[in-house]
Write a protein that holds these residues in place. Structure first.
Motif, PDB file in Angstrom:
ATOM      1  N   THR A 309       0.841  -1.196   0.000  1.00 17.67           N
ATOM      2  CA  THR A 309       0.000   0.000   0.000  1.00 17.67           C
ATOM      3  C   THR A 309       0.877   1.246   0.000  1.00 17.67           C
ATOM      4  N   GLY A 310       0.255   2.389  -0.290  1.00 16.01           N
ATOM      5  CA  GLY A 310       1.016   3.637  -0.281  1.00 16.01           C
ATOM      6  C   GLY A 310       1.645   3.910   1.069  1.00 16.01           C
ATOM      7  N   GLU A 311       0.892   3.666   2.138  1.00 15.97           N
ATOM      8  CA  GLU A 311       1.419   3.904   3.486  1.00 15.97           C
ATOM      9  C   GLU A 311       2.563   2.948   3.811  1.00 15.97           C
ATOM     10  N   GLU A 312       2.448   1.701   3.396  1.00 15.16           N
ATOM     11  CA  GLU A 312       3.512   0.714   3.650  1.00 15.16           C
ATOM     12  C   GLU A 312       4.803   1.105   2.935  1.00 15.16           C
ATOM     13  N   LEU A 331       2.976  13.536   5.663  1.00 20.79           N
ATOM     14  CA  LEU A 331       3.204  13.631   4.217  1.00 20.79           C
ATOM     15  C   LEU A 331       2.038  13.036   3.429  1.00 20.79           C
ATOM     16  N   ILE A 332       1.494  11.938   3.909  1.00 27.83           N
ATOM     17  CA  ILE A 332       0.360  11.323   3.208  1.00 27.83           C
ATOM     18  C   ILE A 332      -0.798  12.302   3.114  1.00 27.83           C
ATOM     19  N   GLU A 333      -1.065  13.014   4.191  1.00 32.41           N
ATOM     20  CA  GLU A 333      -2.145  13.992   4.176  1.00 32.41           C
ATOM     21  C   GLU A 333      -1.778  15.210   3.327  1.00 32.41           C
ATOM     22  N   LYS A 346      -0.684  -0.882  -7.193  1.00 28.94           N
ATOM     23  CA  LYS A 346      -1.103  -1.211  -8.559  1.00 28.94           C
ATOM     24  C   LYS A 346      -2.434  -0.558  -8.920  1.00 28.94           C
ATOM     25  N   THR A 347      -3.162  -0.059  -7.916  1.00 29.38           N
ATOM     26  CA  THR A 347      -4.426   0.631  -8.191  1.00 29.38           C
ATOM     27  C   THR A 347      -4.237   2.145  -8.340  1.00 29.38           C
ATOM     28  N   TYR A 348      -2.997   2.641  -8.167  1.00 32.27           N
ATOM     29  CA  TYR A 348      -2.729   4.080  -8.215  1.00 32.27           C
ATOM     30  C   TYR A 348      -2.609   4.564  -9.652  1.00 32.27           C
ATOM     31  N   SER A 349      -3.046   5.777  -9.895  1.00 35.28           N
ATOM     32  CA  SER A 349      -2.866   6.409 -11.202  1.00 35.28           C
ATOM     33  C   SER A 349      -1.430   6.930 -11.325  1.00 35.28           C
ATOM     34  N   LYS A 350      -1.080   7.408 -12.520  1.00 34.68           N
ATOM     35  CA  LYS A 350       0.250   7.971 -12.748  1.00 34.68           C
ATOM     36  C   LYS A 350       0.506   9.152 -11.810  1.00 34.68           C
ATOM     37  N   GLY A 351      -0.469  10.037 -11.693  1.00 31.32           N
ATOM     38  CA  GLY A 351      -0.297  11.199 -10.828  1.00 31.32           C
ATOM     39  C   GLY A 351      -0.142  10.825  -9.370  1.00 31.32           C
ATOM     40  N   MET A 352      -0.897   9.816  -8.911  1.00 31.67           N
ATOM     41  CA  MET A 352      -0.802   9.373  -7.521  1.00 31.67           C
ATOM     42  C   MET A 352       0.566   8.757  -7.244  1.00 31.67           C
ATOM     43  N   LYS A 353       1.067   7.953  -8.188  1.00 31.73           N
ATOM     44  CA  LYS A 353       2.400   7.361  -8.015  1.00 31.73           C
ATOM     45  C   LYS A 353       3.479   8.444  -7.971  1.00 31.73           C
ATOM     46  N   GLN A 354       3.295   9.470  -8.799  1.00 35.03           N
ATOM     47  CA  GLN A 354       4.280  10.547  -8.830  1.00 35.03           C
ATOM     48  C   GLN A 354       4.280  11.312  -7.508  1.00 35.03           C
ATOM     49  N   ARG A 355       3.100  11.563  -6.955  1.00 43.57           N
ATOM     50  CA  ARG A 355       3.024  12.244  -5.658  1.00 43.57           C
ATOM     51  C   ARG A 355       3.644  11.388  -4.554  1.00 43.57           C
ATOM     52  N   LEU A 356       3.392  10.081  -4.599  1.00 46.96           N
ATOM     53  CA  LEU A 356       3.984   9.181  -3.608  1.00 46.96           C
ATOM     54  C   LEU A 356       5.506   9.166  -3.735  1.00 46.96           C
ATOM     55  N   GLY A 357       5.989   9.143  -4.987  1.00 50.55           N
ATOM     56  CA  GLY A 357       7.433   9.174  -5.208  1.00 50.55           C
ATOM     57  C   GLY A 357       8.071  10.458  -4.711  1.00 50.55           C
ATOM     58  N   PHE A 358       7.382  11.574  -4.928  1.00 53.14           N
ATOM     59  CA  PHE A 358       7.895  12.856  -4.458  1.00 53.14           C
ATOM     60  C   PHE A 358       7.919  12.884  -2.923  1.00 53.14           C
ATOM     61  N   ALA A 359       6.864  12.351  -2.295  1.00 52.39           N
ATOM     62  CA  ALA A 359       6.831  12.289  -0.831  1.00 52.39           C
ATOM     63  C   ALA A 359       7.990  11.450  -0.307  1.00 52.39           C
ATOM     64  N   GLN A 360       8.283  10.343  -0.982  1.00 51.78           N
ATOM     65  CA  GLN A 360       9.429   9.510  -0.602  1.00 51.78           C
ATOM     66  C   GLN A 360      10.736  10.279  -0.707  1.00 51.78           C
ATOM     67  N   ALA A 361      10.851  11.104  -1.758  1.00 55.25           N
ATOM     68  CA  ALA A 361      12.101  11.832  -1.996  1.00 55.25           C
ATOM     69  C   ALA A 361      12.371  12.881  -0.926  1.00 55.25           C
ATOM     70  N   ILE A 362      11.308  13.417  -0.309  1.00 54.78           N
ATOM     71  CA  ILE A 362      11.511  14.497   0.673  1.00 54.78           C
ATOM     72  C   ILE A 362      11.277  14.031   2.111  1.00 54.78           C
ATOM     73  N   LEU A 363      11.189  12.724   2.321  1.00 56.09           N
ATOM     74  CA  LEU A 363      10.943  12.180   3.658  1.00 56.09           C
ATOM     75  C   LEU A 363      11.924  12.730   4.689  1.00 56.09           C
TER      76      LEU A 363
END
Length: 542
Positions: A309-312, A331-333, A346-363
């Motif tokens: 999941t995104g949170e995991e 960050l999730i919020e 696998k259920t995330y859209s391109k934009g959602m994956k990109q936001r998750l990736g950006f959140a990971q980059a600035i953790l």
């Protein structure tokens, strides 16, 4: 005058006559946590342009005016002629006779990241507990501009007809095509964030106060004469540049220009054959033993574990980086993923994956952030959201390097750019410096220009097709001539943008590169079709 990278903070200007702070042809400046009050010209008949101004910004670009207070001045903040890319937000404009004076041909948005300014004259609150108003605020509109351009009409300023026009603009939401707009005006004065302390401030009693030449920031990334080969292929050829803390640099070039190799070298994934790389002032070869630099990286194609999941995913990377779970939840919020945090990736859209990736980059709240095509496939709103987050990181000193092909989108968000081709640096600098290096001209147009040129021989060589074309370094001189000698204040300036500059340096190279690729693809297909047609004709005629 003509200064760069000024950091002006913790100052108070009081009872000045002309202006509190003057920014003349400046760029990349941070004006933060200052106060300008009671700046006023007491003359009974004040000459146009001589009103007391809290801050006077003339021909300036890419400056940040944030968390200041302008109160009881003739004019709170005055911006004139040729300014672009300036950001003004979370300031307090209190009881100025005119909150803002702006003269130009563009509509300027004075809010950022959903936060505007506090205006003591704004009354349209939402009433639902939100901190922003329900309507946009226009402190400077076409009527203001009209009175600025035609001072002889100032006696009408308080007349019933003008009051009626202003009422109509407000009540019927008449859209203006020029002037200032604040889409998110604040209902209460923004907190000073602990920056302004009277014991730390400088009290100034003078006719004017100007600042310049203060260097801001230290080197976050320094690359010096770096070269690298892959076999016989030369990927990088003596590339050098430096990015300061709090700066954003765009890394531009066609595919194969050497951008990815350079990013891998900065990340420490590749050791260059020659040259030096320093991060936060420490040589890259010493980092593992003597220092630790927090780095964030977002690749072009984000690849995570589809069944988590995104949170995991964020929790996993947080554990690797020593970041708390509370930071993950925040960050999730912040990134608007709370509703999908328990869904598999696998259920995330391109934009959602990109936001998750950006959140990971600035953790880890990085010192240096590397982004490779961060907005590819995103809608405009999502792209602006990402650049808003980048701006927040810059304010706390993060250096950002963005590799992108979306030049028009990134232009207003960068401090500098480096253009590369075939492993070499072609150009480096801020937009004005790149304009100078390219030799591309600024275009100025205004009514009656032909008559002015007839009287002013120094402008004759610049005049062509009913416009003046000149190098950016001559802008101040040309504008001063038109305004002070010929009273021309209503004009438009068109400067070469990043896309034009980029095409100037490598456009022809790209065209020839694309053309050769197309030739290799098309020629075999055409020869096959020719042979098949020939065989068909032979069979039909047999």
């Amino acid at each position: 005058m003509s200064s760069k990278s000024i950091y002006l903070h913790h100052n108070r200007v009081s009872h000045a006559l002309d202006f509190g702070v003057l920014l003349n042809m400046t760029s990349l400046c941070l004006i933060e946590s200052n106060e300008a009050e009671l700046v006023s010209n007491p003359s009974e008949k004040v000459e146009l342009g001589r009103e007391g101004k809290g801050v006077f910004i003339y021909g300036a670009r890419d400056n940040l005016v944030w968390n200041n207070q302008f109160s009881q001045n003739d004019i709170g903040i005055y911006m004139a002629m040729g300014g672009e890319g300036n950001r003004v937000f979370e300031n307090r404009f209190i009881d100025n006779q005119s909150q803002v004076k702006y003269v130009g041909d563009a509509l300027l948005e004075w809010s950022y990241g959903g936060r505007g300014n506090y205006w003591s004259s704004y009354q349209s609150w939402s009433g639902d507990g939100l901190q922003v108003g329900k309507d946009v605020y226009r402190p400077n509109d076409n009527l203001d501009r009209l009175f600025w351009l035609y001072p002889e009409a100032n006696f009408l300023m308080g007349s019933p007809i003008v009051m009626l026009l202003k009422w109509a603009q407000r009540e019927f939401d008449i859209v203006e095509d020029t002037g200032i707009i604040d889409s998110f005006p604040l209902s209460t004065p923004s907190a000073s964030s602990g920056f302004i302390d009277e014991s730390d401030m400088t009290l100034v009693e003078s006719d004017s106060l100007s600042f310049g030449g203060i260097f801001m920031g230290n080197s976050a990334v320094s690359v010096n004469e770096v070269s690298h080969h892959f076999g016989d292929f030369s990927a990088l050829k003596q590339v050098s540049f430096s990015v300061e803390q709090g700066q954003t640099m765009a890394l531009l070039g066609h595919n194969g220009a050497g951008k990815s190799t350079l990013i891998k070298i900065i990340l420490g994934l590749i050791t260059p054959e020659s040259g030096e790389v320093s991060l936060m002032g420490v040589g890259q070869c010493l980092l593992s033993r003597e220092s630790r630099v927090r780095m964030g990286y977002l690749p072009e194609n984000v690849s995570f574990y589809d069944k988590l999941t995104g949170e995991e995913i964020l929790t996993y990377f947080a554990a690797l980086k020593g970041v708390t779970k509370a930071k993950v939840a925040t960050l999730i919020e912040d990134f608007g993923l709370g509703y999908a945090k328990d869904r598999q990736l696998k259920t995330y859209s391109k934009g959602m994956k990109q936001r998750l990736g950006f959140a990971q980059a600035i953790l880890s709240e990085p010192d240096i952030l590397m982004l490779d095509e961060p907005t590819v496939g995103l809608d405009p709103q999502a792209s602006q959201f990402l650049y808003g987050k980048i701006a927040e990181l810059k304010r706390i000193g993060c250096a950002v390097i963005v590799c992108t092909h979306e030049l028009s989108l990134i232009e207003s968000h960068i401090d500098m750019a480096m253009i590369m081709a075939k492993g070499e640096r072609l150009a480096l600098g801020d937009l004005n410096q790149l304009r100078l290096q390219s030799g591309l001209k600024v275009a100025l147009k205004c009514d009656g220009l032909a008559q002015v040129v007839k009287q002013e021989s120094s402008l004759l060589s610049l005049y062509q097709d009913d416009a003046l074309y000149f190098d950016v370094e001559l802008q101040e001189q040309v504008v001063r001539c038109l305004t002070s000698q010929y009273g021309k204040f209503d004009f438009s300036l068109s400067k070469p943008g990043l896309t034009q500059i980029y095409r100037h340096f490598i456009g022809h190279d790209m065209d020839s590169h694309i053309g050769s690729e197309q030739a290799t693809r098309i020629t075999p297909k055409e020869s096959i079709l020719t042979r098949l047609s020939s065989q068909f004709l032979k069979m039909r005629n047999a």
